[in-house]
Design a protein around this motif. Sequence first.
Motif, PDB file in Angstrom:
ATOM      1  N   SER A 317       0.826  -1.203   0.000  1.00 51.74           N
ATOM      2  CA  SER A 317       0.000   0.000   0.000  1.00 51.74           C
ATOM      3  C   SER A 317       0.860   1.253   0.000  1.00 51.74           C
ATOM      4  N   TYR A 318       2.001   1.133  -0.684  1.00 55.90           N
ATOM      5  CA  TYR A 318       2.799   2.313  -1.019  1.00 55.90           C
ATOM      6  C   TYR A 318       3.698   2.836   0.107  1.00 55.90           C
ATOM      7  N   SER A 319       3.828   2.127   1.230  1.00 57.27           N
ATOM      8  CA  SER A 319       4.665   2.644   2.327  1.00 57.27           C
ATOM      9  C   SER A 319       5.902   1.768   2.526  1.00 57.27           C
ATOM     10  N   GLY A 320       7.095   2.426   2.616  1.00 54.63           N
ATOM     11  CA  GLY A 320       8.350   1.716   2.772  1.00 54.63           C
ATOM     12  C   GLY A 320       8.583   1.245   4.187  1.00 54.63           C
ATOM     13  N   GLY A 379      13.217  -2.958  12.533  1.00 51.16           N
ATOM     14  CA  GLY A 379      12.597  -1.871  11.791  1.00 51.16           C
ATOM     15  C   GLY A 379      11.088  -2.008  11.721  1.00 51.16           C
ATOM     16  N   GLY A 380      10.374  -0.863  11.774  1.00 48.75           N
ATOM     17  CA  GLY A 380       8.919  -0.876  11.697  1.00 48.75           C
ATOM     18  C   GLY A 380       8.433  -1.228  10.292  1.00 48.75           C
ATOM     19  N   ARG A 381       7.314  -1.936  10.209  1.00 48.96           N
ATOM     20  CA  ARG A 381       6.763  -2.327   8.915  1.00 48.96           C
ATOM     21  C   ARG A 381       6.111  -1.136   8.226  1.00 48.96           C
ATOM     22  N   GLY A 382       6.044  -1.207   6.910  1.00 50.72           N
ATOM     23  CA  GLY A 382       5.164  -0.325   6.166  1.00 50.72           C
ATOM     24  C   GLY A 382       3.864  -1.062   5.919  1.00 50.72           C
ATOM     25  N   SER A 383       2.711  -0.449   6.170  1.00 54.98           N
ATOM     26  CA  SER A 383       1.474  -1.225   6.106  1.00 54.98           C
ATOM     27  C   SER A 383       0.260  -0.342   5.907  1.00 54.98           C
ATOM     28  N   GLY A 394       8.237   2.775   9.965  1.00 53.18           N
ATOM     29  CA  GLY A 394       7.732   2.622   8.611  1.00 53.18           C
ATOM     30  C   GLY A 394       7.083   3.898   8.112  1.00 53.18           C
ATOM     31  N   GLY A 395       7.051   4.055   6.765  1.00 58.30           N
ATOM     32  CA  GLY A 395       6.422   5.225   6.163  1.00 58.30           C
ATOM     33  C   GLY A 395       4.904   5.163   6.213  1.00 58.30           C
ATOM     34  N   ALA A 396       4.255   6.338   6.067  1.00 62.77           N
ATOM     35  CA  ALA A 396       2.790   6.405   6.047  1.00 62.77           C
ATOM     36  C   ALA A 396       2.262   5.749   4.772  1.00 62.77           C
ATOM     37  N   PHE A 397       1.098   5.042   4.884  1.00 58.87           N
ATOM     38  CA  PHE A 397       0.564   4.372   3.692  1.00 58.87           C
ATOM     39  C   PHE A 397      -0.091   5.393   2.761  1.00 58.87           C
TER      40      PHE A 397
END
Length: 575
Positions: A317-320, A379-383, A394-397
């Motif tokens: 969903s577009y988040s790293g 590291g935090g997931r991107g989700s 992780g980055g914002a979706f």
Amino acid sequence: MGSPNGGIVGVINPTSFGKCTQTVITSSTPLTTQPGTRLVTAVVVAGGGGSGSTAIPCNTGSGGGGAGGLINNPSFIVCAATTYPITIGAGGAQSNNGNPSIFSTITSAGGGLGGRWNCTPAGGAGGSGGSGGGSSFFQVGGAGNTPPVSPPQGNPGGTGDYRGSGGGGASTAGSNAAPGSGAVAGGAGGAGTDVSTLFTAPIPNSGVYAGGGGGGGSPGGAGGTGGGAAGANNCNVGNAGTANTGGGAGGGSVGGGPNKAGAAGGSGIVIVKELNKASGSWPLRAQFSSQKSGTWPQLGFDVDYLVVAGGGGGSGSYSGGGAGGYRTSFPGGTKIFLSGGTQPIVVGAGGTGEGAPGGGPTATPGSVSSFSTISSTGGGRGSGAGAQPGGSGGGAFGEPVSPTPNTIGSGNAGSFSPPEGNPGGANSTTTRRGGGGGGASAAGGAGPGGAGSANSISGSPVSYAGGGGAGTELTPGSPFPGGAGGGGVGGNVSPGISGTVNTGGGGGSGSRGTGCTGSFFGGNGGSGIVIIRAPSAANLSVSPGTNTVTTLPAPAGGCKVATFTVSGTNTITVS
């Protein structure tokens, strides 16, 4: 009546419980030993000699300054919990001897001055000192090891000619000037001494001290290793010795031009390492008391570390994904004591990307890496279910498009100082584009992953813990990059790229592109890494065997580097 030595016959040697504490003194200041210290390794280097000047109309060069005396005592007896004044000798000014350095009863003599050329009266001999100064106009160099000590604290300077000779160094004498006038070289300074194997790196000038200054000439003579300055080339002033090495100054040189001044020698240095030692015969009462108080020497070494956790997986969903937590003592941080025996080392695996082969419907965070008391957070997931905190967040979706910013994963989840990572980046509120994962040295961007950090603990610079790039629907267009340090590239109507193994890089996000057609999964996070850097005296082994132990070449002083790349629990053994 029982023997106070428990019936053991033999010489009673002093025990010392200094915990291998090392102090580098570069300006005059006192040193207080620890309560259990009885023995130290001490290196005392005096200030280097100043070089001579030259005068017209002569076509000449002056002598290089002699190195400051270097006295090395690997087992010097001291008193516990005692304050010792320490004097650091200044380098000698032009045509002056250097000044002595002092620790306890050890005094090293300042380096001898470099001989100054004078047409009338002619010539200038080098001064005597710790190492002797070089000379000018056919004069002999100054004597070294003055006053005499055993082993010698230095060497003599060379003999001058029309050009200046080199000042003596701690290991070798200064070289004579080449014969003749015109384009003739000055003599090289004598070599200094490498004491790096006696101490824990890093120490100033890689542990090489007391090099002699080169004589002025055409060209000037080379400075000796250990801070000795090169002699000046034709028609130039002399060069100063390196500070806190005891290096001699390089001589000045003229060729029918104006007078050319000499220069100052380098200041001295004192290094003291408080020893752990209990060899030979010792009273059982002393052993029992020391063991009870926890000061009996233990096998082990102070070591540097780099601990990087696994990177978080990228979303679909577009988040790293965020980079794994990054914690290190190298260079210049607080070391960890690695005791003898076998200890566990944990290398964290990278998280799985959303929808990736073998993965689930959501991305997962990276796993913890640890060594001794040091742990780094995965590291935090991107989700699409919300970015997650982690070592780096992780980055914002970015799908579906939201008119307001979505949640950003925070970094430094372990609340460490200095921080182990940074937050992820923000999403776009106008198009399908998420935020990059955070990296060790920078937050995630509006698309790109945050930058990681470079570290040379392994002997060469390598970047770790870069954030994963975000996905986008900007078709056609370039995908967003991952952060330097193994961050995976985000997708653009394509899957996200996985973070690089053994860097802790975050996984890049997948992207379905305009119209949301297709199914493109997120990249996996890169696995973590643990690196331990120990002194050359350490005997290290690792398990499993796919991990490695290497020995670094100079100037790292033969340090041992244990590198752990296998995810899961590993072991390191000190014997």
